[in-house]
Write a protein that holds these residues in place. Sequence first.
Motif, PDB file in Angstrom:
ATOM      1  N   LYS A 108       0.819  -1.218   0.000  1.00 25.90           N
ATOM      2  CA  LYS A 108       0.000   0.000   0.000  1.00 25.90           C
ATOM      3  C   LYS A 108       0.847   1.259   0.000  1.00 25.90           C
ATOM      4  O   LYS A 108       1.866   1.329   0.686  1.00 25.90           O
ATOM      5  CB  LYS A 108      -0.927   0.001   1.212  1.00 25.90           C
ATOM      6  N   LYS A 109       0.403   2.216  -0.815  1.00 26.69           N
ATOM      7  CA  LYS A 109       1.070   3.517  -0.850  1.00 26.69           C
ATOM      8  C   LYS A 109       0.056   4.565  -1.295  1.00 26.69           C
ATOM      9  O   LYS A 109      -1.102   4.213  -1.600  1.00 26.69           O
ATOM     10  CB  LYS A 109       2.277   3.475  -1.789  1.00 26.69           C
ATOM     11  N   ALA A 110       0.481   5.830  -1.369  1.00 28.27           N
ATOM     12  CA  ALA A 110      -0.434   6.887  -1.798  1.00 28.27           C
ATOM     13  C   ALA A 110      -0.720   6.742  -3.289  1.00 28.27           C
ATOM     14  O   ALA A 110       0.208   6.669  -4.094  1.00 28.27           O
ATOM     15  CB  ALA A 110       0.204   8.242  -1.522  1.00 28.27           C
ATOM     16  N   CYS A 111      -1.999   6.653  -3.661  1.00 30.08           N
ATOM     17  CA  CYS A 111      -2.361   6.518  -5.079  1.00 30.08           C
ATOM     18  C   CYS A 111      -3.416   7.563  -5.410  1.00 30.08           C
ATOM     19  O   CYS A 111      -4.424   7.667  -4.696  1.00 30.08           O
ATOM     20  CB  CYS A 111      -2.968   5.146  -5.374  1.00 30.08           C
ATOM     21  N   ASN A 112      -3.204   8.275  -6.490  1.00 27.93           N
ATOM     22  CA  ASN A 112      -4.187   9.256  -6.941  1.00 27.93           C
ATOM     23  C   ASN A 112      -5.397   8.514  -7.521  1.00 27.93           C
ATOM     24  O   ASN A 112      -5.247   7.656  -8.395  1.00 27.93           O
ATOM     25  CB  ASN A 112      -3.523  10.152  -7.988  1.00 27.93           C
ATOM     26  N   ALA A 113      -6.602   8.849  -7.022  1.00 28.76           N
ATOM     27  CA  ALA A 113      -7.807   8.105  -7.419  1.00 28.76           C
ATOM     28  C   ALA A 113      -8.054   8.190  -8.927  1.00 28.76           C
ATOM     29  O   ALA A 113      -8.417   7.195  -9.570  1.00 28.76           O
ATOM     30  CB  ALA A 113      -9.012   8.632  -6.644  1.00 28.76           C
ATOM     31  N   THR A 114      -7.839   9.383  -9.507  1.00 27.30           N
ATOM     32  CA  THR A 114      -8.079   9.532 -10.953  1.00 27.30           C
ATOM     33  C   THR A 114      -7.088   8.688 -11.753  1.00 27.30           C
ATOM     34  O   THR A 114      -7.469   8.038 -12.732  1.00 27.30           O
ATOM     35  CB  THR A 114      -7.961  11.023 -11.368  1.00 27.30           C
ATOM     36  N   ASP A 115      -5.818   8.680 -11.323  1.00 29.92           N
ATOM     37  CA  ASP A 115      -4.812   7.880 -12.052  1.00 29.92           C
ATOM     38  C   ASP A 115      -5.198   6.402 -12.061  1.00 29.92           C
ATOM     39  O   ASP A 115      -5.035   5.711 -13.074  1.00 29.92           O
ATOM     40  CB  ASP A 115      -3.431   8.018 -11.405  1.00 29.92           C
ATOM     41  N   LEU A 116      -5.726   5.913 -10.935  1.00 33.71           N
ATOM     42  CA  LEU A 116      -6.127   4.490 -10.867  1.00 33.71           C
ATOM     43  C   LEU A 116      -7.231   4.219 -11.882  1.00 33.71           C
ATOM     44  O   LEU A 116      -7.196   3.227 -12.616  1.00 33.71           O
ATOM     45  CB  LEU A 116      -6.639   4.145  -9.459  1.00 33.71           C
ATOM     46  N   MET A 117      -8.226   5.140 -11.933  1.00 31.67           N
ATOM     47  CA  MET A 117      -9.364   4.932 -12.851  1.00 31.67           C
ATOM     48  C   MET A 117      -8.888   5.003 -14.301  1.00 31.67           C
ATOM     49  O   MET A 117      -9.278   4.181 -15.141  1.00 31.67           O
ATOM     50  CB  MET A 117     -10.465   5.965 -12.578  1.00 31.67           C
ATOM     51  N   ILE A 118      -8.016   5.987 -14.598  1.00 33.84           N
ATOM     52  CA  ILE A 118      -7.554   6.152 -15.987  1.00 33.84           C
ATOM     53  C   ILE A 118      -6.734   4.936 -16.424  1.00 33.84           C
ATOM     54  O   ILE A 118      -6.895   4.430 -17.540  1.00 33.84           O
ATOM     55  CB  ILE A 118      -6.763   7.470 -16.150  1.00 33.84           C
ATOM     56  N   GLU A 119      -5.896   4.436 -15.533  1.00 37.57           N
ATOM     57  CA  GLU A 119      -5.073   3.277 -15.903  1.00 37.57           C
ATOM     58  C   GLU A 119      -5.950   2.062 -16.224  1.00 37.57           C
ATOM     59  O   GLU A 119      -5.703   1.345 -17.193  1.00 37.57           O
ATOM     60  CB  GLU A 119      -4.105   2.956 -14.769  1.00 37.57           C
ATOM     61  N   ALA A 120      -6.991   1.872 -15.409  1.00 36.74           N
ATOM     62  CA  ALA A 120      -7.895   0.731 -15.663  1.00 36.74           C
ATOM     63  C   ALA A 120      -8.632   0.926 -16.990  1.00 36.74           C
ATOM     64  O   ALA A 120      -8.786  -0.017 -17.775  1.00 36.74           O
ATOM     65  CB  ALA A 120      -8.879   0.586 -14.509  1.00 36.74           C
ATOM     66  N   VAL A 121      -9.047   2.161 -17.259  1.00 39.38           N
ATOM     67  CA  VAL A 121      -9.760   2.444 -18.517  1.00 39.38           C
ATOM     68  C   VAL A 121      -8.847   2.172 -19.716  1.00 39.38           C
ATOM     69  O   VAL A 121      -9.266   1.566 -20.706  1.00 39.38           O
ATOM     70  CB  VAL A 121     -10.278   3.912 -18.513  1.00 39.38           C
ATOM     71  N   GLN A 122      -7.576   2.597 -19.593  1.00 36.51           N
ATOM     72  CA  GLN A 122      -6.645   2.361 -20.712  1.00 36.51           C
ATOM     73  C   GLN A 122      -6.485   0.861 -20.980  1.00 36.51           C
ATOM     74  O   GLN A 122      -6.444   0.429 -22.122  1.00 36.51           O
ATOM     75  CB  GLN A 122      -5.284   2.992 -20.407  1.00 36.51           C
ATOM     76  N   THR A 123      -6.430   0.071 -19.905  1.00 33.10           N
ATOM     77  CA  THR A 123      -6.295  -1.383 -20.065  1.00 33.10           C
ATOM     78  C   THR A 123      -7.491  -1.965 -20.811  1.00 33.10           C
ATOM     79  O   THR A 123      -7.357  -2.924 -21.566  1.00 33.10           O
ATOM     80  CB  THR A 123      -6.204  -2.057 -18.662  1.00 33.10           C
ATOM     81  N   MET A 124      -8.681  -1.386 -20.575  1.00 35.78           N
ATOM     82  CA  MET A 124      -9.906  -1.970 -21.140  1.00 35.78           C
ATOM     83  C   MET A 124     -10.360  -1.297 -22.436  1.00 35.78           C
ATOM     84  O   MET A 124     -11.397  -1.658 -22.989  1.00 35.78           O
ATOM     85  CB  MET A 124     -11.052  -1.876 -20.119  1.00 35.78           C
ATOM     86  N   GLN A 125      -9.591  -0.284 -22.915  1.00 37.63           N
ATOM     87  CA  GLN A 125     -10.029   0.514 -24.068  1.00 37.63           C
ATOM     88  C   GLN A 125     -10.270  -0.332 -25.319  1.00 37.63           C
ATOM     89  O   GLN A 125     -11.283  -0.154 -26.009  1.00 37.63           O
ATOM     90  CB  GLN A 125      -8.970   1.604 -24.350  1.00 37.63           C
ATOM     91  N   ALA A 126      -9.368  -1.280 -25.592  1.00 39.72           N
ATOM     92  CA  ALA A 126      -9.498  -2.080 -26.816  1.00 39.72           C
ATOM     93  C   ALA A 126     -10.790  -2.897 -26.781  1.00 39.72           C
ATOM     94  O   ALA A 126     -11.546  -2.936 -27.760  1.00 39.72           O
ATOM     95  CB  ALA A 126      -8.288  -3.000 -26.966  1.00 39.72           C
TER      96      ALA A 126
END
Length: 270
Positions: A108-126
């Motif tokens: 666990k560490k400090a994670c920006n909530a928007t960055d987490l959402m954007i990264e997941a969206v990029q993974t699922m974009q295709a």
Amino acid sequence: ITYIPHLDDTDSQIVLGFFALTSDISDRKAIERMKDEFISVVSHELRTPLTSIHSSLKILATRKLGSLSSKGQRMLQIADEQTERLVRLVNNVLDLQRIQSGKVKMNKKACNATDLMIEAVQTMQAMAQEQKIKLLVEPVSWTVWADHDYIVQTLTNLISNAIKFSPCNTTVWLSATREQQNPPQQPTITQITFAVKDRGQGIPSDRIETIFERFQQVDSSDSRKKGGTGLGLAICRQIVEGHGGQIWAESCFKEGSTFYFTLPELINSE
Ligand code: ADP
């Protein structure tokens, strides 16, 4: 049971009943544990040969297969798809078992909530583009205390489900809200609630809780038709609970669903 009751003492007999119940529960727990261990050993042994069959089929499928009839090519494609499904199932079983056993250390560490959402969206974009589904993120400025990879995996699972169970030309929204609780004489608690909302087929109200259990699917033919394993939400629940959070869903059958999960906010991060 080592306790010997005095037969003329009613209280003792009640206590004996309690021991018998405890023993029954521990027997059942032992059986559950053996079942889990069995599944995990079998899955582990299956993973290596399956991965190798899958890679060979992938190589065959990408070569020019002039010598194969169209029926042969179709059979190769089916073998490839089904092996991929088995690999996914085995990996999911092993993932779930590892997290459940507590052997996985959440980093666990400090994670920006928007960055987490954007990264997941990029993974699922295709996958979303293939199904003509739009993925939207509402940006926020909060920071959570979380294992980055596991939370991206949780969001990815939820987005993947939203895409799988939605018709074409619809939207999946990702957002986060902040809640503050002020218990008397205790430090203020703030938590971030993530939401993944779709306009898909929805979930019948009597299934809204059971879908978080292993191998529970509203329609059992989904594992064949949509390539699911019925383990995704059970994995999400283990991950979220490993962060001290909660996960749940709200849904209107045939209108859409929203999946929520909470994570602690990193205090003084703003
Ligand atoms: P699966 O691999 O089948 O997707 P999950 O554990 O992720 O397994 O989900 C369990 C079941 O919950 C799914 O099979 C489906 O019936 C239901 N479900 C999950 N997400 C959604 C959603 N967004 N819309 C409708 N049904 C859903």
